[in-house]
Design a protein around this motif. Sequence first.
Motif, PDB file in Angstrom:
ATOM      1  N   VAL A  13       1.021  -1.259   0.108  1.00 52.24           N
ATOM      2  CA  VAL A  13      -0.012   0.064  -0.042  1.00 52.24           C
ATOM      3  C   VAL A  13       0.758   1.323  -0.024  1.00 52.24           C
ATOM      4  CG1 VAL A  13      -1.643   1.445   1.284  1.00 52.24           C
ATOM      5  CG2 VAL A  13      -1.992  -1.384   0.990  1.00 52.24           C
ATOM      6  N   LEU A  14       1.784   1.131   0.912  1.00 50.57           N
ATOM      7  CA  LEU A  14       2.919   2.404   0.933  1.00 50.57           C
ATOM      8  C   LEU A  14       3.558   2.838  -0.465  1.00 50.57           C
ATOM      9  CD1 LEU A  14       3.927   2.284   4.429  1.00 50.57           C
ATOM     10  CD2 LEU A  14       2.128   3.693   3.553  1.00 50.57           C
ATOM     11  N   PRO A  15       4.193   1.612  -0.863  1.00 49.07           N
ATOM     12  CA  PRO A  15       4.893   1.856  -2.344  1.00 49.07           C
ATOM     13  C   PRO A  15       4.182   2.255  -3.301  1.00 49.07           C
ATOM     14  CG  PRO A  15       5.769  -0.143  -1.190  1.00 49.07           C
ATOM     15  CD  PRO A  15       4.481   0.290  -0.478  1.00 49.07           C
ATOM     16  N   TYR A  16       2.794   1.773  -3.365  1.00 47.66           N
ATOM     17  CA  TYR A  16       1.712   2.005  -4.482  1.00 47.66           C
ATOM     18  C   TYR A  16       1.373   3.517  -4.199  1.00 47.66           C
ATOM     19  CZ  TYR A  16       0.606  -1.896  -7.261  1.00 47.66           C
ATOM     20  OH  TYR A  16       0.988  -3.026  -8.227  1.00 47.66           O
ATOM     21  N   SER A  17       1.219   4.004  -3.072  1.00 46.56           N
ATOM     22  CA  SER A  17       0.480   5.440  -2.754  1.00 46.56           C
ATOM     23  C   SER A  17       1.705   6.345  -3.122  1.00 46.56           C
ATOM     24  CB  SER A  17       0.427   5.341  -1.156  1.00 46.56           C
ATOM     25  OG  SER A  17      -0.649   4.495  -0.977  1.00 46.56           O
ATOM     26  N   LEU A  18       3.088   5.891  -2.735  1.00 40.97           N
ATOM     27  CA  LEU A  18       4.180   6.734  -3.106  1.00 40.97           C
ATOM     28  C   LEU A  18       4.153   6.936  -4.629  1.00 40.97           C
ATOM     29  CD1 LEU A  18       6.906   7.898  -2.132  1.00 40.97           C
ATOM     30  CD2 LEU A  18       7.929   5.642  -2.730  1.00 40.97           C
ATOM     31  N   VAL A  19       3.806   6.312  -5.570  1.00 44.56           N
ATOM     32  CA  VAL A  19       3.651   6.331  -6.867  1.00 44.56           C
ATOM     33  C   VAL A  19       2.609   6.963  -7.461  1.00 44.56           C
ATOM     34  CG1 VAL A  19       4.313   5.150  -9.045  1.00 44.56           C
ATOM     35  CG2 VAL A  19       5.515   4.334  -7.303  1.00 44.56           C
ATOM     36  N   LEU A  20       1.369   6.368  -7.032  1.00 46.89           N
ATOM     37  CA  LEU A  20       0.167   6.771  -7.540  1.00 46.89           C
ATOM     38  C   LEU A  20      -0.343   8.220  -7.235  1.00 46.89           C
ATOM     39  CD1 LEU A  20      -2.193   3.798  -6.923  1.00 46.89           C
ATOM     40  CD2 LEU A  20      -1.222   4.549  -9.205  1.00 46.89           C
ATOM     41  N   ALA A  21       0.123   8.852  -6.110  1.00 49.49           N
ATOM     42  CA  ALA A  21      -0.267  10.128  -5.599  1.00 49.49           C
ATOM     43  C   ALA A  21       0.316  11.257  -6.512  1.00 49.49           C
ATOM     44  CB  ALA A  21       0.070  10.305  -4.202  1.00 49.49           C
ATOM     45  N   PRO A  22       1.857  11.092  -6.776  1.00 49.81           N
ATOM     46  CA  PRO A  22       2.410  11.776  -7.678  1.00 49.81           C
ATOM     47  C   PRO A  22       2.158  11.987  -9.172  1.00 49.81           C
ATOM     48  CG  PRO A  22       3.993  10.368  -6.839  1.00 49.81           C
ATOM     49  CD  PRO A  22       2.845  10.362  -6.094  1.00 49.81           C
ATOM     50  N   THR A  23       1.674  10.638  -9.665  1.00 48.82           N
ATOM     51  CA  THR A  23       0.735  10.442 -10.763  1.00 48.82           C
ATOM     52  C   THR A  23      -0.307  11.351 -10.875  1.00 48.82           C
ATOM     53  OG1 THR A  23       1.781   8.357 -11.056  1.00 48.82           O
ATOM     54  CG2 THR A  23       0.089   8.906 -12.480  1.00 48.82           C
ATOM     55  N   LEU A  24      -1.116  11.230 -10.062  1.00 50.78           N
ATOM     56  CA  LEU A  24      -2.339  12.162  -9.849  1.00 50.78           C
ATOM     57  C   LEU A  24      -2.003  13.774  -9.975  1.00 50.78           C
ATOM     58  CD1 LEU A  24      -5.322  12.623  -9.570  1.00 50.78           C
ATOM     59  CD2 LEU A  24      -5.177  12.222  -7.297  1.00 50.78           C
ATOM     60  N   LEU A  25      -1.067  14.026  -9.007  1.00 54.59           N
ATOM     61  CA  LEU A  25      -0.659  15.425  -8.854  1.00 54.59           C
ATOM     62  C   LEU A  25      -0.132  16.065 -10.085  1.00 54.59           C
ATOM     63  CD1 LEU A  25      -1.390  17.461  -6.653  1.00 54.59           C
ATOM     64  CD2 LEU A  25       1.100  17.333  -6.190  1.00 54.59           C
ATOM     65  N   VAL A  26       0.873  15.286 -10.715  1.00 55.69           N
ATOM     66  CA  VAL A  26       1.378  15.770 -11.704  1.00 55.69           C
ATOM     67  C   VAL A  26       0.399  15.937 -13.211  1.00 55.69           C
ATOM     68  CG1 VAL A  26       3.219  15.183 -13.493  1.00 55.69           C
ATOM     69  CG2 VAL A  26       3.690  14.839 -11.369  1.00 55.69           C
ATOM     70  N   GLY A  27      -0.434  14.877 -13.073  1.00 54.20           N
ATOM     71  CA  GLY A  27      -1.431  15.052 -14.225  1.00 54.20           C
ATOM     72  C   GLY A  27      -2.338  16.000 -13.884  1.00 54.20           C
ATOM     73  N   ALA A  28      -3.019  16.375 -12.752  1.00 55.14           N
ATOM     74  CA  ALA A  28      -3.508  17.564 -12.516  1.00 55.14           C
ATOM     75  C   ALA A  28      -3.188  18.797 -12.703  1.00 55.14           C
ATOM     76  CB  ALA A  28      -3.984  17.342 -10.963  1.00 55.14           C
ATOM     77  N   ASP A  29      -1.789  18.990 -12.441  1.00 55.09           N
ATOM     78  CA  ASP A  29      -1.218  20.220 -12.505  1.00 55.09           C
ATOM     79  C   ASP A  29      -0.900  20.471 -14.111  1.00 55.09           C
ATOM     80  OD1 ASP A  29       0.301  22.486 -11.896  1.00 55.09           O
ATOM     81  OD2 ASP A  29       2.273  21.536 -12.743  1.00 55.09           O
ATOM     82  N   LEU A  30      -0.732  19.342 -14.969  1.00 51.19           N
ATOM     83  CA  LEU A  30      -0.575  19.524 -16.417  1.00 51.19           C
ATOM     84  C   LEU A  30      -1.897  19.625 -17.048  1.00 51.19           C
ATOM     85  CD1 LEU A  30       0.997  19.050 -18.903  1.00 51.19           C
ATOM     86  CD2 LEU A  30       0.434  16.600 -18.896  1.00 51.19           C
ATOM     87  N   VAL A  31      -3.059  19.377 -16.503  1.00 47.33           N
ATOM     88  CA  VAL A  31      -4.449  19.646 -17.084  1.00 47.33           C
ATOM     89  C   VAL A  31      -4.493  21.139 -16.763  1.00 47.33           C
ATOM     90  CG1 VAL A  31      -6.745  19.181 -16.784  1.00 47.33           C
ATOM     91  CG2 VAL A  31      -5.376  17.210 -16.943  1.00 47.33           C
ATOM     92  N   GLY A  32      -4.287  21.362 -15.777  1.00 48.67           N
ATOM     93  CA  GLY A  32      -4.611  22.834 -15.280  1.00 48.67           C
ATOM     94  C   GLY A  32      -3.723  23.913 -16.147  1.00 48.67           C
ATOM     95  N   ARG A  33      -2.587  23.483 -16.475  1.00 54.17           N
ATOM     96  CA  ARG A  33      -1.596  24.247 -17.219  1.00 54.17           C
ATOM     97  C   ARG A  33      -2.074  24.500 -18.763  1.00 54.17           C
ATOM     98  NH1 ARG A  33       3.603  21.654 -15.552  1.00 54.17           N
ATOM     99  NH2 ARG A  33       4.371  22.537 -17.541  1.00 54.17           N
ATOM    100  N   VAL A  34      -2.705  23.448 -19.299  1.00 54.01           N
ATOM    101  CA  VAL A  34      -2.832  23.477 -20.635  1.00 54.01           C
ATOM    102  C   VAL A  34      -4.366  23.593 -21.154  1.00 54.01           C
ATOM    103  CG1 VAL A  34      -1.102  21.763 -21.060  1.00 54.01           C
ATOM    104  CG2 VAL A  34      -3.278  20.980 -20.882  1.00 54.01           C
ATOM    105  N   VAL A  35      -5.278  23.651 -20.034  1.00 52.08           N
ATOM    106  CA  VAL A  35      -6.870  23.740 -20.440  1.00 52.08           C
ATOM    107  C   VAL A  35      -7.249  25.073 -20.879  1.00 52.08           C
ATOM    108  CG1 VAL A  35      -7.475  24.020 -17.988  1.00 52.08           C
ATOM    109  CG2 VAL A  35      -9.072  23.062 -19.597  1.00 52.08           C
ATOM    110  N   ALA A  36      -6.682  25.905 -20.260  1.00 51.17           N
ATOM    111  CA  ALA A  36      -7.059  27.323 -20.639  1.00 51.17           C
ATOM    112  C   ALA A  36      -5.838  28.350 -20.673  1.00 51.17           C
ATOM    113  CB  ALA A  36      -7.904  27.636 -19.610  1.00 51.17           C
ATOM    114  N   PRO A  37      -5.087  28.008 -21.811  1.00 50.98           N
ATOM    115  CA  PRO A  37      -3.620  28.918 -21.806  1.00 50.98           C
ATOM    116  C   PRO A  37      -4.109  30.125 -22.388  1.00 50.98           C
ATOM    117  CG  PRO A  37      -3.760  27.203 -23.799  1.00 50.98           C
ATOM    118  CD  PRO A  37      -4.630  26.957 -22.885  1.00 50.98           C
ATOM    119  N   PRO A  38      -3.285  31.242 -22.019  1.00 51.63           N
ATOM    120  CA  PRO A  38      -2.054  31.296 -21.187  1.00 51.63           C
ATOM    121  C   PRO A  38      -2.297  31.364 -19.676  1.00 51.63           C
ATOM    122  CG  PRO A  38      -2.591  33.485 -21.825  1.00 51.63           C
ATOM    123  CD  PRO A  38      -3.708  32.708 -22.494  1.00 51.63           C
TER     124      PRO A  38
END
Length: 355
Positions: free
Chosen positions: A301-326
């Motif tokens: 559970v801990l190793p999976y959380s260590l990998v899945l959580a940044p995957t979610l956050l990086v993906g969310a940040d990427l969406v927020g940056r490209v959805v309504a540029p600039p």
Amino acid sequence: MPLTAGAAAEPESEPAARTGITARGTLARGAGLVVAAGALLILALASVWFGSKGIPFLQTWDLLWHADGSDASVVIHEYRIPRTILAVLVGASLGLAGALMQALTRNPLADPGLLGITMGASTGVALALTYLGITTVLGYVWLAFAGAAVASVVVYALGSAGARNATPERLVVAGAAVTAVLFAVNSGLMLTAPDAFEEFRRWQVGSLSGRYYDVLWPVLPFMAVGVVAALLLMRPLNALAMGDDLGRALGAHPDRIRIAGAVAITLLCGAATAAVGPIGFVGLAVPHVARFLAGPDQRWVLPYSLVLAPTLLVGADLVGRVVAPPAEIQVGIVTAVIGVPVFLVLCRKRKLTSL
């Protein structure tokens, strides 16, 4: 005789079968973790490539390894790379903090705000803005971390007052009480200093915007220590899940485990919140996804959380940056928009895994 021999051989085949099933399960979980890490790597590279300023992929790849001082090179190395690294570290910290809190409190709805850590960090920022006049992230990151640490200590002291052990139930109640008090304090501080409200509002929404190396380096040591401490608790948490008495019989020390867990949570959640502000959902839902994929064993559970959580956050940040540029949508808003429906579907399709 053949029947007797077969009967004698039957019990010996069962351990071998169980061993084979266990080996296949371990292999499947390991493969899933590798796939998740690959997805994180792809999203991290996409985060360096995409942004409000369009840079061709081949140029991005070349500049990633050979900085030439051009405008595009500065954007990649001074803005996008540190922002992506910080998103990975913050996501990993929040995911591990949430998994630890759910395991320690045996509460499937526990998140890093449950023990007042997030609100303690908010109080540190509010004090920095209103009374000390500190308006830079590098300036108030330390007060935010101190506020998170103090809140954690107060919650544990209240949860263990009048009893020998700080039980999960007492910690939850103490955390809720401290959170309510600190929320009132923060509201009062903002009312007394309207000029500081705008800066506090930008921090409170949870954002990676404007957070680069000057924020990354100060919080990195705390996050690193917190990650190591959390991963060292994998086996003790499995023993603690069986109950305090049985855990002691297995050689575990429940009080020591809870104290070490509280320290790790403070380091992880305090540093992450101080760096980018409070970001909801990540620490709450990601551990459930980890248990859905890997089962209740904390060694997975801990190793999976260590990998899945940044995957979610990086993906969310990427969406927020490209959805309504600039312009961009803050990552705290995107995680809520993306994550809450996913969490609701998860709750509907599968009961929350018991802890």
